[in-house]
Write an enzyme that holds these catalytic residues in place. Structure first.
Site, PDB file in Angstrom:
ATOM      1  N   HIS A  99      25.904   1.316  14.394  1.00 30.48           N
ATOM      2  CA  HIS A  99      25.100   1.056  13.189  1.00 30.48           C
ATOM      3  C   HIS A  99      25.864   1.508  11.946  1.00 30.48           C
ATOM      4  CE1 HIS A  99      24.417   5.326  12.889  1.00 30.48           C
ATOM      5  NE2 HIS A  99      24.164   5.328  14.189  1.00 30.48           N
ATOM      6  N   ASP A 381      27.414   5.738  18.093  1.00 26.97           N
ATOM      7  CA  ASP A 381      28.736   6.335  18.372  1.00 26.97           C
ATOM      8  C   ASP A 381      28.831   6.760  19.838  1.00 26.97           C
ATOM      9  OD1 ASP A 381      26.906   8.402  18.117  1.00 26.97           O
ATOM     10  OD2 ASP A 381      28.155   9.652  16.813  1.00 26.97           O
TER      11      ASP A 381
END
Ligand SMILES: *[C@@H]1O[C@H](CO)[C@@H](O)[C@H](O)[C@H]1NC(C)=O
Ligand SMILES: *[C@@H]1O[C@H](CO)[C@@H](O)[C@H](O)[C@H]1NC(C)=O
Ligand SMILES: *[C@@H]1O[C@H](CO)[C@@H](O)[C@H](O)[C@H]1NC(C)=O
Ligand SMILES: *[C@@H]1O[C@H](CO)[C@@H](O)[C@H](O)[C@H]1NC(C)=O
Length: 479
Positions: A99, A381
């Site tokens: 994102h 991540d």
């Protein structure tokens, strides 16, 4: 006389032939020396790559790395996606994204949270020419076909004070830029999707956070402007490692615990880091333990990326030195993580289900099924990082905001030859992966065979566990 002319002609042809052979020789043998980073297929690439080689500082600089992590959007996004010899055909593309820029997940105790406006305003920087149209399209009352847990989420950020973890305008712009870049290459240049594309051509999956759903929508909006909502199906993935129905893997948890122990031990050894936490805790007036638990780097990175000064109290200010020490420790931690290989073992087991899905989907496409040719996974991540590690991409940076990792499936000029290309933030990293590193790209096939990737995922990635399949590697206890 005629005989003489013919003789001269033959001589000239011979000379010409020799010259061509020599220049072929030069071209074939100089390229491997001069081109280091790309695959040497396109001379234009070289010019674009070289500046990077010189601007990368030789030692890790925490401020430079923090800037790379922020990924502040500029005018366009570029990269080496879609590059292959002209007689090759692009069959399928898998995109995994992190994102975009988000509001912190943690707050530093007893300080003001950074003032960031999460209402999208096209006249505020950073902006994008499609930002206004994006908001209009997202506000249309039509529902896309989303799994129920995604349908309840807002499709774009909209709070005058950002909520915890909310995507910011910067984050939306980062993915509008990604989508625009991928549109230029995959849709305009390679015509990956037919103009009358339908639901079956796409596969889209997102975790249940608003920031991943919104990032995916921003990318798709730029990729396929004004897409019809009825054509869009978005699936919900509950697991941050996208393990779907194959999540049961005790050994994966075992390696993760060992990795966390390693991380803890490294932190304990760093007295400068400890002193920094003590100093910062004094400034904000809480016990050191409480400050450390509040993961201050998450909040400080947000200040840094948005050029907002670090928080102050009556006892002083958190400053750039504190930030640099913590960021430098993060980088040192990543370095040791790569060397100790515990995370690598975790990553292999964590990412197999997802990579297996990619291989399966590509197998379907190369057998002639024209479905799900573009796949998008909107993730975190903690999704992208283990994939990089499992592929053997040890040079790769920790996933920045709006990072993109792309798998391209290509068909060679003889129909039965298939190739894989892997790109991280636009860099061609195919030949840094453990399964293509040894491939001689100056051989008959300048690209990496798809089979290398497929057999890595189906079998070779379990070799470090003395195993040949996922189930066995997940359940075999080795202590
Ligand atoms: C874009 O940003 C990067 C750093 O994030 C910088 O190195 C580069 O020069 C910028 N490009 C332009 C055209 O501003
Ligand atoms: C960051 O803020 C300072 C003042 O607070 C300003 O001088 C500087 O130009 C800003 N930098 C950027 C990149 O906007
Ligand atoms: C891998 O993919 C194959 C083919 O789709 C499937 O049968 C198998 O269950 C998958 N394995 C895992 C562990 O996800
Ligand atoms: C794999 O086998 C080798 C030799 O048999 C052994 O040295 C190694 O420890 C084993 N590794 C694991 C993870 O079981």
């Amino acid at each position: 006389q005629i005989f003489r002319s013919v003789f001269l002609l033959i001589q000239m042809l011979f000379l010409l032939h020799t010259m061509l052979t020599v220049s072929n020789y030069i071209i074939l043998h100089l390229i491997p020396v001069t081109i280091i980073k790309d695959n040497g297929l396109n001379a234009k690439n070289r010019k674009k790559v070289m500046p990077d080689l010189f601007t990368e500082p030789p030692v890790v600089d925490p401020i430079y790395e923090a800037n790379a992590y922020c990924n502040i959007p500029n005018i366009t996004e570029h990269g080496f996606e879609g590059h292959a010899p002209p007689d090759h055909r692009l069959l399928s593309v898998h995109v995994m994204i992190r994102h975009g820029d988000r509001y912190p997940l943690y707050a530093i105790p007893k300080t003001k949270r950074p003032a960031i406006d999460c209402i999208l305003a096209p006249d505020r920087k950073p902006s994008h020419p499609h930002l206004e149209a994006f908001v209009n399209h997202m506000s249309k009352p039509t529902k896309g076909h989303m799994d129920s847990s995604l349908n309840g989420l807002p499709r774009y950020p909209s709070h005058s004070v950002c909520e915890t973890g909310e995507l910011t305008q910067t984050g939306v712009v980062q993915h509008l830029l990604n989508g625009q870049h991928l549109r230029d290459i995959y849709i305009r240049k390679h015509k990956l999707l037919p103009s009358d594309w339908t639901t079956k051509h796409l596969y889209v999956e997102s975790t249940g956070k608003s920031r991943t759903l919104q990032s995916g929508l921003a990318l798709l909006y730029s990729l396929l402007p004004d897409f019809e909502w009825q054509k869009l199906v978005i699936r919900h993935q509950w697991s941050t490692i996208f393990c779907s129905s194959s999540c049961d893997c005790p050994m994966r948890n075992h390696y993760l615990e060992e990795e966390q122990r390693r991380q803890y031990n490294l932190r304990m050894k760093n007295s400068q880091l400890e002193q920094t936490y003590v100093d910062m805790a004094k400034i904000v007036g809480v016990p050191t333990r409480q400050l450390r638990a509040a993961n201050p780097i998450d909040s400080l990175l947000c200040h840094f990326c948005h050029n907002i000064s670090f928080p102050c109290t009556e006892s002083g200010c958190i400053d750039r030195e504190h930030f640099k020490v913590i960021k430098a420790h993060q980088l040192e931690d990543e370095q040791e993580r790569r060397e100790k290989k515990l995370y690598y073992k975790y990553a292999l087991l964590a990412t197999h289900p997802l990579l297996n899905q990619t291989v399966s989907r590509m197998h379907h496409v190369l057998r002639g099924k024209k479905e799900e040719v573009f796949a998008l996974y909107s993730a975190h991540d903690v999704t992208v990082s283990p994939v990089l590690n499992a592929l053997g991409l040890l040079e790769a940076r920790f996933p920045r905001f709006a990072a993109r990792l792309i798998f391209e499936l290509w068909q060679g000029p003889k129909n039965k030859n298939y190739f894989i290309r892997i790109l991280y933030n636009g860099d061609d990293v195919t030949f840094q992966t453990s399964f293509c590193r040894k491939h001689n790209r100056h051989s008959k096939w300048p690209l990496c065979p798809f089979e290398n990737f497929a057999s890595f995922v189906q079998k070779e990635m379990f070799a470090v566990f003395n195993s040949t399949d996922y189930y066995d590697a997940c359940h075999r206890r080795v202590f």
